[in-house]
Design a protein around this motif. Structure first.
Motif, PDB file in Angstrom:
ATOM      1  N   GLU A   6       0.861  -1.184   0.000  1.00 44.11           N
ATOM      2  CA  GLU A   6       0.000   0.000   0.000  1.00 44.11           C
ATOM      3  C   GLU A   6       0.900   1.239   0.000  1.00 44.11           C
ATOM      4  OE1 GLU A   6      -2.882   2.973   0.489  1.00 44.11           O
ATOM      5  OE2 GLU A   6      -1.001   2.786   1.571  1.00 44.11           O
ATOM      6  N   ILE A   7       0.808   2.052  -1.071  1.00 42.42           N
ATOM      7  CA  ILE A   7       1.799   3.120  -1.220  1.00 42.42           C
ATOM      8  C   ILE A   7       1.179   4.501  -1.427  1.00 42.42           C
ATOM      9  CG2 ILE A   7       3.432   1.458  -2.223  1.00 42.42           C
ATOM     10  CD1 ILE A   7       3.067   3.019  -4.888  1.00 42.42           C
ATOM     11  N   THR A   8      -0.088   4.695  -1.077  1.00 41.91           N
ATOM     12  CA  THR A   8      -0.674   6.007  -1.356  1.00 41.91           C
ATOM     13  C   THR A   8      -0.025   7.123  -0.542  1.00 41.91           C
ATOM     14  OG1 THR A   8      -2.468   5.472   0.193  1.00 41.91           O
ATOM     15  CG2 THR A   8      -2.909   5.190  -2.152  1.00 41.91           C
ATOM     16  N   ALA A  41      -6.007   3.589  -3.014  1.00 44.34           N
ATOM     17  CA  ALA A  41      -7.223   4.258  -3.468  1.00 44.34           C
ATOM     18  C   ALA A  41      -7.084   5.749  -3.214  1.00 44.34           C
ATOM     19  CB  ALA A  41      -8.442   3.704  -2.727  1.00 44.34           C
ATOM     20  N   TYR A  42      -7.418   6.551  -4.201  1.00 46.04           N
ATOM     21  CA  TYR A  42      -7.390   8.007  -4.039  1.00 46.04           C
ATOM     22  C   TYR A  42      -8.285   8.626  -5.107  1.00 46.04           C
ATOM     23  CZ  TYR A  42      -4.020   8.015  -7.950  1.00 46.04           C
ATOM     24  OH  TYR A  42      -3.409   7.844  -9.163  1.00 46.04           O
ATOM     25  N   TRP A  43      -8.614   9.897  -4.911  1.00 48.43           N
ATOM     26  CA  TRP A  43      -9.549  10.573  -5.810  1.00 48.43           C
ATOM     27  C   TRP A  43      -8.891  11.732  -6.549  1.00 48.43           C
ATOM     28  CZ3 TRP A  43     -14.497   9.421  -7.225  1.00 48.43           C
ATOM     29  CH2 TRP A  43     -15.219  10.415  -7.891  1.00 48.43           C
ATOM     30  N   GLY A  99       2.062  -1.847   4.601  1.00 42.98           N
ATOM     31  CA  GLY A  99       1.720  -0.439   4.456  1.00 42.98           C
ATOM     32  C   GLY A  99       2.986   0.387   4.528  1.00 42.98           C
ATOM     33  N   LEU A 100       3.434   0.916   3.384  1.00 47.46           N
ATOM     34  CA  LEU A 100       4.703   1.638   3.340  1.00 47.46           C
ATOM     35  C   LEU A 100       4.596   3.043   3.910  1.00 47.46           C
ATOM     36  CD1 LEU A 100       5.135  -0.732   1.269  1.00 47.46           C
ATOM     37  CD2 LEU A 100       6.780   0.752   0.151  1.00 47.46           C
ATOM     38  N   GLY A 101       3.372   3.515   4.170  1.00 47.52           N
ATOM     39  CA  GLY A 101       3.189   4.876   4.648  1.00 47.52           C
ATOM     40  C   GLY A 101       2.558   4.947   6.020  1.00 47.52           C
ATOM     41  N   THR A 102       2.944   4.111   6.965  1.00 44.52           N
ATOM     42  CA  THR A 102       2.531   4.165   8.366  1.00 44.52           C
ATOM     43  C   THR A 102       1.088   3.714   8.601  1.00 44.52           C
ATOM     44  OG1 THR A 102       4.059   6.030   8.580  1.00 44.52           O
ATOM     45  CG2 THR A 102       2.707   5.608  10.458  1.00 44.52           C
ATOM     46  N   ARG A 103       0.428   3.142   7.590  1.00 45.73           N
ATOM     47  CA  ARG A 103      -0.929   2.624   7.810  1.00 45.73           C
ATOM     48  C   ARG A 103      -1.196   1.489   6.831  1.00 45.73           C
ATOM     49  NH1 ARG A 103      -4.001   3.342   3.697  1.00 45.73           N
ATOM     50  NH2 ARG A 103      -5.776   2.490   4.832  1.00 45.73           N
TER      51      ARG A 103
END
Length: 372
Positions: A6-8, A41-43, A99-103
């Motif tokens: 997960e890299i968002t 997921a992002y918008w 989760g590469l971004g703390t979540r």
């Protein structure tokens, strides 16, 4: 293994983006036998922001971005029991999630880990930031069977915040800067400048740096050194500019704003020294980038800066007078500056993305073995 990444968090840019991109490339090099599902997921800015990330274009890498608003999806998963991410990942055969971004998303059936980039005790402002960086991070920490912490400092602070046991951590620092962060062979720019790289937000302690700079210049008006900030304006920006005006030092400081990543290395190369005043730094990537460019580093004896800089730079106490003294020493002593530059070039060799990737893969294997 089939690994979900997960890299968002990388969409925000800065150190998160560099961590994601460099680790993905290293995983491709040292773990080519595995399959990787890069998802999120992002918008806003879909799909351009995701397309701009440097994700390996290899047969064993699959990108799965969905256009869904995080402000709706994340609370629905957190509070309403929606398991959209977990169901989606199970359909893809993902065995381990990182989760590469703390979540990470809420997961009950797939083992997970996160990379912890900060202490967990920062005072985040705003409803969304508190939800994202406090609520989601705490839940992800408790959910993860193993936590990849980028420093001993982050691990200690995580334990202080949430009682996380020591055996749950794998300490895996960032790797070294990319190859273009290297000495240029040019002398420092004239007039010389002290460089701060990062957003001017309270956690980075830019106020401490401005106070130290003003005191140094007041004591030594003969010094021609300037102060350069390179990074997006943060909550402290107005205070910094006002304080510089108030002390008559505004003419000696430059605020460049967000600098394109392909130009940041030249700022390090041309700087007289890089100053990292943060007392809550998780790893201090700017310090490593400065050392790779042969630029001396002045940090403070707090947070993870001693872990990153070691004996390769100056680590005064985190107060304005001590930091001003250190800046003055480097400004007045070219021989000291040269010694620090040499030590930094040696120190940065200790950090390797390939080694970080190998140790990260070992965490995945431990998670998978524990789930069987």
């Amino acid at each position: 293994m089939r690994i979900g990444l997960e890299i968002t968090g990388a969409l925000a840019g800065g150190g998160y983006r560099r961590y994601n991109e460099c680790l993905l490339q290293a995983l491709a090099e040292v773990g080519p036998q595995h399959e990787y599902v890069v998802f999120g997921a992002y918008w806003r800015g879909f799909p351009e922001r995701g397309d701009a990330l440097r994700i390996p274009k290899l047969p064993n890498f699959r990108t799965e971005f969905r256009r869904l608003p995080q402000c709706l999806l994340y609370p629905a998963e957190e509070y309403l029991g929606l398991r959209w991410h977990e169901n989606f990942l199970e359909r893809l055969g993902v065995q381990v999630v990182h989760g590469l971004g703390t979540r990470t998303p809420p997961l009950e059936r797939i083992p997970s880990t996160i990379t912890l980039h900060f202490s967990g005790l920062w005072d985040f402002k705003g409803v969304w930031n508190k939800f994202y960086f406090e609520k989601l991070t705490e839940r992800s920490v408790r959910q993860s069977a193993k936590i990849i912490s980028i420093s001993e400092h982050c691990a200690r602070e995580c334990t202080k915040a949430w009682g996380t046991p020591n055996e749950k951590f794998a300490i895996i620092p960032y790797g070294g800067p990319e190859p273009h962060f290297a000495p240029s062979g040019r002398p420092p720019k004239d007039p010389p400048y002290f460089l701060f790289v990062g957003m001017t937000r309270p956690q980075k302690r830019p106020r401490l740096l401005v106070e130290a700079f003003c005191r140094m210049k007041a004591r030594r008006p003969d010094l021609r050194h300037r102060l350069v900030f390179a990074g997006a304006p943060g909550e402290d920006q107005a205070w910094l500019e006002h304080r510089l005006e108030q002390t008559g030092m505004r003419m000696h400081a430059d605020f460049l704003g967000l600098v394109p990543q392909d130009r940041v290395h030249t700022l390090f190369q041309d700087a007289y020294a890089c100053v990292c005043p943060s007392t809550e730094e998780g790893f201090a990537l700017p310090a490593a980038e400065a050392m790779a460019c042969g630029t001396p580093v002045i940090g403070v004896n707090a947070g993870a800066l001693p872990e990153t800089i070691g004996e390769a730079g100056l680590l005064p106490a985190p107060d304005p007078d001590a930091l001003a003294d250190a800046m003055e020493r480097v400004a007045m002593d070219p021989a000291l500056r040269a010694r620090l530059a040499e030590r930094g070039l040696e120190r940065v060799k200790l950090f390797s993305w390939q080694e970080a990737a190998r140790r990260t893969l070992a965490v995945y294997e431990e998670l998978l073995a524990g789930a069987r």
